[in-house]
Every structure is written in C-alpha cells, then in structure tokens.
Scaffold this motif. Structure first.
Motif, PDB file in Angstrom:
ATOM      1  N   ARG A  51       0.856  -1.143  -0.116  1.00  0.00           N
ATOM      2  CA  ARG A  51       0.037   0.210   0.073  1.00  0.00           C
ATOM      3  C   ARG A  51       0.989   1.288   0.083  1.00  0.00           C
ATOM      4  O   ARG A  51       1.736   1.463   0.945  1.00  0.00           O
ATOM      5  CB  ARG A  51      -0.846   0.059   1.183  1.00  0.00           C
ATOM      6  N   THR A  52       0.746   1.875  -0.942  1.00  0.00           N
ATOM      7  CA  THR A  52       1.677   3.149  -1.299  1.00  0.00           C
ATOM      8  C   THR A  52       0.907   4.513  -1.354  1.00  0.00           C
ATOM      9  O   THR A  52       0.031   4.609  -1.949  1.00  0.00           O
ATOM     10  CB  THR A  52       2.490   3.112  -2.581  1.00  0.00           C
ATOM     11  N   VAL A  53       1.506   5.412  -0.450  1.00  0.00           N
ATOM     12  CA  VAL A  53       0.984   6.691  -0.481  1.00  0.00           C
ATOM     13  C   VAL A  53       1.920   7.610  -0.722  1.00  0.00           C
ATOM     14  O   VAL A  53       3.102   7.767  -0.444  1.00  0.00           O
ATOM     15  CB  VAL A  53       0.383   7.166   1.033  1.00  0.00           C
ATOM     16  N   GLU A  54       1.580   8.466  -1.710  1.00  0.00           N
ATOM     17  CA  GLU A  54       2.591   9.536  -2.275  1.00  0.00           C
ATOM     18  C   GLU A  54       2.106  11.052  -1.493  1.00  0.00           C
ATOM     19  O   GLU A  54       0.724  11.164  -1.689  1.00  0.00           O
ATOM     20  CB  GLU A  54       2.613   9.833  -3.559  1.00  0.00           C
ATOM     21  N   LEU A  55       3.052  11.745  -0.977  1.00  0.00           N
ATOM     22  CA  LEU A  55       2.624  12.941  -0.329  1.00  0.00           C
ATOM     23  C   LEU A  55       2.815  13.992  -1.410  1.00  0.00           C
ATOM     24  O   LEU A  55       3.815  14.059  -2.262  1.00  0.00           O
ATOM     25  CB  LEU A  55       3.533  13.211   0.710  1.00  0.00           C
ATOM     26  N   CYS A 124      10.683  20.021   1.481  1.00  0.00           N
ATOM     27  CA  CYS A 124      11.255  21.337   1.411  1.00  0.00           C
ATOM     28  C   CYS A 124       9.990  22.345   1.617  1.00  0.00           C
ATOM     29  O   CYS A 124      10.086  23.603   1.920  1.00  0.00           O
ATOM     30  CB  CYS A 124      12.035  21.541   0.194  1.00  0.00           C
ATOM     31  N   THR A 125       8.807  21.950   0.912  1.00  0.00           N
ATOM     32  CA  THR A 125       7.480  22.760   0.873  1.00  0.00           C
ATOM     33  C   THR A 125       6.540  23.134   1.966  1.00  0.00           C
ATOM     34  O   THR A 125       6.003  24.032   2.211  1.00  0.00           O
ATOM     35  CB  THR A 125       6.976  22.456  -0.347  1.00  0.00           C
ATOM     36  N   VAL A 126       6.779  21.931   2.932  1.00  0.00           N
ATOM     37  CA  VAL A 126       5.689  22.036   4.066  1.00  0.00           C
ATOM     38  C   VAL A 126       6.326  23.068   5.138  1.00  0.00           C
ATOM     39  O   VAL A 126       7.405  23.308   4.931  1.00  0.00           O
ATOM     40  CB  VAL A 126       5.681  20.788   4.623  1.00  0.00           C
ATOM     41  N   ASP A 127       5.541  23.727   5.860  1.00  0.00           N
ATOM     42  CA  ASP A 127       5.805  24.816   6.621  1.00  0.00           C
ATOM     43  C   ASP A 127       6.777  24.210   7.580  1.00  0.00           C
ATOM     44  O   ASP A 127       7.789  24.807   8.021  1.00  0.00           O
ATOM     45  CB  ASP A 127       4.443  25.631   7.366  1.00  0.00           C
ATOM     46  N   ASP A 128       6.244  23.276   8.257  1.00  0.00           N
ATOM     47  CA  ASP A 128       7.186  22.414   9.321  1.00  0.00           C
ATOM     48  C   ASP A 128       7.440  21.099   9.032  1.00  0.00           C
ATOM     49  O   ASP A 128       6.435  20.168   9.062  1.00  0.00           O
ATOM     50  CB  ASP A 128       6.650  22.695  10.758  1.00  0.00           C
ATOM     51  N   PRO A 129       8.395  20.403   8.864  1.00  0.00           N
ATOM     52  CA  PRO A 129       8.656  19.111   8.339  1.00  0.00           C
ATOM     53  C   PRO A 129       8.273  18.186   9.575  1.00  0.00           C
ATOM     54  O   PRO A 129       8.245  16.926   9.306  1.00  0.00           O
ATOM     55  CB  PRO A 129      10.247  18.968   7.808  1.00  0.00           C
ATOM     56  N   GLY A 130       8.637  18.632  10.866  1.00  0.00           N
ATOM     57  CA  GLY A 130       8.442  17.675  12.021  1.00  0.00           C
ATOM     58  C   GLY A 130       7.032  17.139  12.288  1.00  0.00           C
ATOM     59  O   GLY A 130       6.972  16.036  12.239  1.00  0.00           O
ATOM     60  N   PRO A 131       5.930  17.721  11.909  1.00  0.00           N
ATOM     61  CA  PRO A 131       4.719  17.054  11.958  1.00  0.00           C
ATOM     62  C   PRO A 131       4.420  16.162  10.855  1.00  0.00           C
ATOM     63  O   PRO A 131       3.742  15.181  10.993  1.00  0.00           O
ATOM     64  CB  PRO A 131       3.413  18.136  12.128  1.00  0.00           C
ATOM     65  N   VAL A 132       5.010  16.318   9.736  1.00  0.00           N
ATOM     66  CA  VAL A 132       4.668  15.535   8.522  1.00  0.00           C
ATOM     67  C   VAL A 132       5.699  14.325   8.824  1.00  0.00           C
ATOM     68  O   VAL A 132       5.072  13.237   8.711  1.00  0.00           O
ATOM     69  CB  VAL A 132       5.391  16.374   7.324  1.00  0.00           C
ATOM     70  N   LEU A 133       6.967  14.266   9.392  1.00  0.00           N
ATOM     71  CA  LEU A 133       7.752  13.200   9.676  1.00  0.00           C
ATOM     72  C   LEU A 133       7.142  12.344  10.682  1.00  0.00           C
ATOM     73  O   LEU A 133       7.151  11.052  10.590  1.00  0.00           O
ATOM     74  CB  LEU A 133       9.046  13.529   9.973  1.00  0.00           C
ATOM     75  N   ARG A 134       6.419  12.996  11.572  1.00  0.00           N
ATOM     76  CA  ARG A 134       5.642  12.207  12.609  1.00  0.00           C
ATOM     77  C   ARG A 134       4.617  11.563  11.985  1.00  0.00           C
ATOM     78  O   ARG A 134       4.021  10.328  12.384  1.00  0.00           O
ATOM     79  CB  ARG A 134       5.307  13.182  13.946  1.00  0.00           C
ATOM     80  N   GLU A 135       3.711  12.136  11.062  1.00  0.00           N
ATOM     81  CA  GLU A 135       2.909  11.602  10.775  1.00  0.00           C
ATOM     82  C   GLU A 135       3.138  10.301   9.695  1.00  0.00           C
ATOM     83  O   GLU A 135       2.418   9.214   9.499  1.00  0.00           O
ATOM     84  CB  GLU A 135       1.853  12.473   9.466  1.00  0.00           C
ATOM     85  N   ILE A 136       4.072  10.603   9.009  1.00  0.00           N
ATOM     86  CA  ILE A 136       4.887   9.456   8.209  1.00  0.00           C
ATOM     87  C   ILE A 136       5.021   8.137   9.048  1.00  0.00           C
ATOM     88  O   ILE A 136       4.590   6.982   8.696  1.00  0.00           O
ATOM     89  CB  ILE A 136       6.055   9.945   7.584  1.00  0.00           C
ATOM     90  N   GLY A 137       5.538   8.678  10.083  1.00  0.00           N
ATOM     91  CA  GLY A 137       5.844   7.239  11.231  1.00  0.00           C
ATOM     92  C   GLY A 137       4.754   6.635  11.687  1.00  0.00           C
ATOM     93  O   GLY A 137       4.748   5.498  12.134  1.00  0.00           O
ATOM     94  N   ARG A 138       3.857   7.513  11.770  1.00  0.00           N
ATOM     95  CA  ARG A 138       2.575   7.064  12.341  1.00  0.00           C
ATOM     96  C   ARG A 138       1.867   6.071  11.381  1.00  0.00           C
ATOM     97  O   ARG A 138       1.346   4.826  11.804  1.00  0.00           O
ATOM     98  CB  ARG A 138       1.523   8.222  12.789  1.00  0.00           C
ATOM     99  N   VAL A 139       1.695   6.424  10.150  1.00  0.00           N
ATOM    100  CA  VAL A 139       1.042   5.489   9.287  1.00  0.00           C
ATOM    101  C   VAL A 139       1.737   4.351   8.601  1.00  0.00           C
ATOM    102  O   VAL A 139       1.180   3.345   8.337  1.00  0.00           O
ATOM    103  CB  VAL A 139       0.428   6.370   7.932  1.00  0.00           C
ATOM    104  N   LEU A 140       2.916   4.538   8.865  1.00  0.00           N
ATOM    105  CA  LEU A 140       3.690   3.152   8.388  1.00  0.00           C
ATOM    106  C   LEU A 140       3.818   2.129   9.294  1.00  0.00           C
ATOM    107  O   LEU A 140       3.710   2.094  10.564  1.00  0.00           O
ATOM    108  CB  LEU A 140       5.221   3.700   8.242  1.00  0.00           C
ATOM    109  N   ARG A 141       3.576   0.945   8.658  1.00  0.00           N
ATOM    110  CA  ARG A 141       3.828  -0.278   9.165  1.00  0.00           C
ATOM    111  C   ARG A 141       5.191  -0.578   9.815  1.00  0.00           C
ATOM    112  O   ARG A 141       6.154   0.148   9.364  1.00  0.00           O
ATOM    113  CB  ARG A 141       3.403  -1.571   8.395  1.00  0.00           C
ATOM    114  N   HIS A 142       5.378  -1.477  10.624  1.00  0.00           N
ATOM    115  CA  HIS A 142       6.790  -2.039  11.173  1.00  0.00           C
ATOM    116  C   HIS A 142       7.557  -2.238   9.764  1.00  0.00           C
ATOM    117  O   HIS A 142       7.133  -2.797   9.040  1.00  0.00           O
ATOM    118  CB  HIS A 142       6.623  -3.051  12.223  1.00  0.00           C
ATOM    119  N   ARG A 143       8.726  -1.477   9.743  1.00  0.00           N
ATOM    120  CA  ARG A 143       9.754  -2.048   8.581  1.00  0.00           C
ATOM    121  C   ARG A 143       9.040  -1.476   7.270  1.00  0.00           C
ATOM    122  O   ARG A 143       9.561  -1.682   6.250  1.00  0.00           O
ATOM    123  CB  ARG A 143      10.151  -3.522   8.343  1.00  0.00           C
TER     124      ARG A 143
END
Length: 220
Positions: A51-55, A124-143
C-alpha cells in the motif's frame, strides 16, 4: 487519526499564483527531468511496494514510474490546481490509483496501515517538516519505508550562503519551497532509519536547488 476512511478528491479554489504555478510547473522542470531527475524518480519509485501513499503528488510527474502490482496507490495533494492536473494525468495513464485532497501534516489513514510513503520535493515545501515526519512514522507499518527525493541545504558554505539569502524570494515564487532546508538531518532526527542515501545534483536547475538527497528511510 484513527479512522481509515479515505475521501476522494474534492474541488477547492486556488489563488491566482497557485493556478499559474501549477500550469508552469512541468515546463519549469522539463530540462531538469531530462537531465537526470526522471531517471532518479524511476530508480527510487521502483522500490515502492504494498500500500503506497505519495505526499504532495503535484502534477503527477511520478505516476509513470510506479511499478505494477502495488496493492494500492494513493496520491495526496492539498493544492486544488495541482490536484486537478494530477487527476488528469492519472486518467490519461489508465493506472489504478486515487487522488485525494489531503495534507502531509494530517493523513487520513489509520496507524500502521501503509507500506510505502513517497516524498519527492515535498519536505522542502511544508511549513514544518516535524509534524509531517511524525505522520509518516505514524501511518507506516513496522519496517515500512519512506522513499524520498529532496533538494537540500548545500554542504558548500558559499552556495548555502546564497540559499539563505534567496530563501525568501524563492519561497514566494515556488509556492512555499525552502531551498535552504537541511532535510536529510531532519529525517535522521525523526527516528526513521536512513538507508541507501545518495547525495547528487539536480542538473538543469537554478543552483540554489541543485543539491539533492535521495534514499530510503525505514520504520524500525
């Protein structure tokens, strides 16, 4: 977000420059795509699985590079003018995918439900990469994996100086793009495990956005 209900793309208006920038986007990148960026997209996106999600799918430039056989392909794009072009490219491609109105800071997927997240010229385009990276970590499965291709802050003090000097005007021109963002360091600090990172140059583009980093980061 606990719900995994995925809304289809909705119609919202874009401001005048956003509509103009969406129209200009592909022509502005034309030289850079043929000078190596297209090949980098192909190499990177060939690693997508499950399952692939593009931002921030933008105009859909990545679409033709995804491998066949993905369980699901979802293209998220919060800007209406870009989303319209992404949806049009999807229709022309006959590929099975969906285009959603969703921001990278608030993804409409349940925890641990995505195998691959793709970010090309988005962090590079989002206002704050921190919340985006946390969202990525949240939705990703283990590995699960983040596939990224981003322009980054230069290691050259001289070029970094010019990136800092021109950051404001470039951000206004390029719809929020931060040309001087140290994205690789931010990914590393997010807790994702970096793998197969390559740093290279975006030929055919303005010097302040030429330094590139591409690779894979996994959720351990």
């Amino acid at each position: 977000m606990s719900s995994d209900a995925v809304p289809e793309a909705t119609v919202k208006s874009s401001d005048l420059w956003a509509r103009a920038f969406a129209t200009l986007y592909d022509p502005l990148l034309w030289v850079g795509e043929r000078a190596g960026m297209g090949a980098r997209r192909r190499d990177l996106l060939g690693r997508a699985r499950g399952r692939t999600v593009e931002l921030g799918s933008g105009t859909g430039l990545n679409l033709k590079y995804y491998p066949d056989g993905l369980d699901e392909l979802i293209l998220t794009e919060p800007e209406a003018a870009m989303r319209t072009r992404s949806a049009r490219r999807l229709r022309d491609s006959r590929r099975r995918a969906r285009v959603l109105d969703a921001s990278a800071e608030r993804l409409p997927f349940a925890d641990d439900t995505v195998d691959t997240v793709v970010s090309t010229l988005v962090l590079c385009t989002v206002d704050d990469p921190g919340p985006v990276l946390r969202e990525i970590g949240r939705v990703l499965r283990h590995r699960g994996q983040l596939l990224f291709l981003e322009h980054v802050r230069s290691h050259s003090p001289r070029l970094a100086y010019w990136q800092d000097l021109l950051a404001g005007p470039w951000r206004r021109f390029a719809e929020g793009c931060h040309c001087n963002r140290a994205t690789l360091e931010l990914i590393r600090a997010s807790g994702l495990e970096l793998e197969d990172v390559a740093e290279t140059t975006w030929r055919g583009m303005p010097p302040i956005v030429r330094p590139l980093a591409m690779g894979v980061a996994t959720k351990s």
